[in-house]
Design an enzyme around this catalytic site. Structure first.
Site, PDB file in Angstrom:
ATOM      1  N   LYS A   1      45.397  23.854  34.950  1.00 31.72           N
ATOM      2  CA  LYS A   1      44.253  22.931  35.096  1.00 31.72           C
ATOM      3  C   LYS A   1      43.748  22.461  33.728  1.00 31.72           C
ATOM      4  O   LYS A   1      43.499  21.290  33.527  1.00 31.72           O
ATOM      5  CB  LYS A   1      43.088  23.606  35.846  1.00 31.72           C
ATOM      6  CG  LYS A   1      43.396  24.031  37.259  1.00 31.72           C
ATOM      7  CD  LYS A   1      42.135  24.479  37.988  1.00 31.72           C
ATOM      8  CE  LYS A   1      41.476  25.690  37.381  1.00 31.72           C
ATOM      9  NZ  LYS A   1      42.308  26.928  37.429  1.00 31.72           N
TER      10      LYS A   1
ATOM     11  N   ARG B   1      34.035  27.062  42.327  1.00 36.72           N
ATOM     12  CA  ARG B   1      34.936  28.188  42.556  1.00 36.72           C
ATOM     13  C   ARG B   1      34.499  29.030  43.750  1.00 36.72           C
ATOM     14  O   ARG B   1      35.173  30.011  44.081  1.00 36.72           O
ATOM     15  CB  ARG B   1      34.941  29.077  41.322  1.00 36.72           C
ATOM     16  CG  ARG B   1      36.250  29.096  40.546  1.00 36.72           C
ATOM     17  CD  ARG B   1      35.983  29.898  39.310  1.00 36.72           C
ATOM     18  NE  ARG B   1      37.089  30.454  38.638  1.00 36.72           N
ATOM     19  CZ  ARG B   1      37.573  29.985  37.483  1.00 36.72           C
ATOM     20  NH1 ARG B   1      37.140  28.865  36.972  1.00 36.72           N
ATOM     21  NH2 ARG B   1      38.510  30.641  36.857  1.00 36.72           N
TER      22      ARG B   1
ATOM     23  N   ARG C   1      50.190  33.583  27.979  1.00 40.73           N
ATOM     24  CA  ARG C   1      48.983  33.028  27.355  1.00 40.73           C
ATOM     25  C   ARG C   1      48.232  34.119  26.597  1.00 40.73           C
ATOM     26  O   ARG C   1      47.667  33.870  25.535  1.00 40.73           O
ATOM     27  CB  ARG C   1      48.078  32.401  28.430  1.00 40.73           C
ATOM     28  CG  ARG C   1      46.886  31.680  27.847  1.00 40.73           C
ATOM     29  CD  ARG C   1      46.197  30.819  28.862  1.00 40.73           C
ATOM     30  NE  ARG C   1      45.374  31.595  29.762  1.00 40.73           N
ATOM     31  CZ  ARG C   1      44.730  31.077  30.818  1.00 40.73           C
ATOM     32  NH1 ARG C   1      44.853  29.802  31.098  1.00 40.73           N
ATOM     33  NH2 ARG C   1      43.990  31.832  31.583  1.00 40.73           N
TER      34      ARG C   1
ATOM     35  N   ARG D   1      43.355  35.860  24.805  1.00 38.26           N
ATOM     36  CA  ARG D   1      42.161  35.863  25.657  1.00 38.26           C
ATOM     37  C   ARG D   1      41.937  37.246  26.251  1.00 38.26           C
ATOM     38  O   ARG D   1      42.841  37.811  26.858  1.00 38.26           O
ATOM     39  CB  ARG D   1      42.325  34.825  26.775  1.00 38.26           C
ATOM     40  CG  ARG D   1      41.504  33.576  26.543  1.00 38.26           C
ATOM     41  CD  ARG D   1      41.731  32.590  27.639  1.00 38.26           C
ATOM     42  NE  ARG D   1      41.190  33.016  28.924  1.00 38.26           N
ATOM     43  CZ  ARG D   1      41.034  32.214  29.948  1.00 38.26           C
ATOM     44  NH1 ARG D   1      41.375  30.941  29.830  1.00 38.26           N
ATOM     45  NH2 ARG D   1      40.542  32.651  31.077  1.00 38.26           N
TER      46      ARG D   1
ATOM     47  N   ARG E   1      41.528  38.604  38.859  1.00 42.02           N
ATOM     48  CA  ARG E   1      41.251  37.150  38.923  1.00 42.02           C
ATOM     49  C   ARG E   1      42.035  36.488  40.051  1.00 42.02           C
ATOM     50  O   ARG E   1      41.552  35.564  40.700  1.00 42.02           O
ATOM     51  CB  ARG E   1      41.538  36.503  37.570  1.00 42.02           C
ATOM     52  CG  ARG E   1      40.400  36.797  36.580  1.00 42.02           C
ATOM     53  CD  ARG E   1      40.835  36.655  35.148  1.00 42.02           C
ATOM     54  NE  ARG E   1      41.200  35.310  34.795  1.00 42.02           N
ATOM     55  CZ  ARG E   1      42.095  34.998  33.861  1.00 42.02           C
ATOM     56  NH1 ARG E   1      42.729  35.954  33.199  1.00 42.02           N
ATOM     57  NH2 ARG E   1      42.365  33.755  33.590  1.00 42.02           N
TER      58      ARG E   1
END
Ligand code: AMP
Length: 195
Positions: free
Chosen positions: A19, A94, A133, A139, A150
């Protein structure tokens, strides 16, 4: 009659679906700013604001920040001058409560949702992408345990919104298991068709 309402594109997809990458490309093409709630929270975290400190307790665990806090932050962001023509919403709404709050915000800001592209990527690919990632961006919430939380949060709280937008004839599914360029070209096509 000309539609002078602000235009909002709502990008849907699981964590790691692309996204953010797609929103960044779209923002150049459409001339609308990317409003990414995850980025806004991370900015607050970096600046050590009260909002950032609160958000961190949820983000570190892979859980959602409470709706009221999130909606207030989005409202503040949409009031800024760069959203004069609308925005690309990335990571919001969300939850069903956020979707309802978004409707109210759209009324308040004289906007409408043009289209809700859903970038669909299968779960194994998503997990591999998130792990990659974490190596590149570092992160904190891309570690193995948080990734699973998640995904679960997405399935339980966010995925029901796909139905919600489908019922409103706004949802368009895009196969996100392809290159960034191919997905981007298709996204631009479906948005153009909806305009
Ligand atoms: P993201 O960058 O979109 O993956 O978001 C990172 C984290 O920020 C999420 O795991 C949540 O803790 C928080 N977050 C982002 N967007 C929202 C939202 N719309 N509602 C609640 N929490 C959010």
């Amino acid at each position: 009659m000309a539609d002078n309402r602000k235009t909002f594109v709502v990008l849907m997809g699981a964590p790691g679906a692309g996204k953010g990458t797609q929103a960044k490309i779209l923002q150049e093409v459409l001339g609308l700013p990317q409003v990414a709630t995850g980025d806004l929270f991370r900015e607050n975290l970096k600046n050590e604001t009260e909002l950032g400190k609160l958000a961190k307790t949820y983000m570190d665990k892979g859980q959602l920040v409470p709706d009221e806090v999130t909606v207030a932050m989005v409202r503040d962001r949409l009031s800024r001058p760069d959203c004069v023509s609308g925005a690309i919403l990335d990571g919001f709404p969300r939850t069903p409560a956020q979707a309802i709050a978004l409707n109210k915000l759209l009324e308040e800001f004289n906007g409408h949702i043009n289209i809700v592209p859903f970038i669909n990527v299968n779960q194994e690919v998503l997990i591999t992408r998130l792990q990659k990632r974490s190596e590149i961006e570092g992160r904190a919430d891309d570690n193995a345990e948080t990734i699973l939380t998640r995904m679960k949060v997405y399935r339980e709280q966010t995925a029901p919104l796909l139905n919600y937008f489908q019922e409103r004839e706004l949802l368009v599914e895009i196969d996100g298991d392809r290159s960034v360029e191919v997905v981007s070209a298709e996204l631009q096509d479906v948005i153009r068709q909806a305009s």
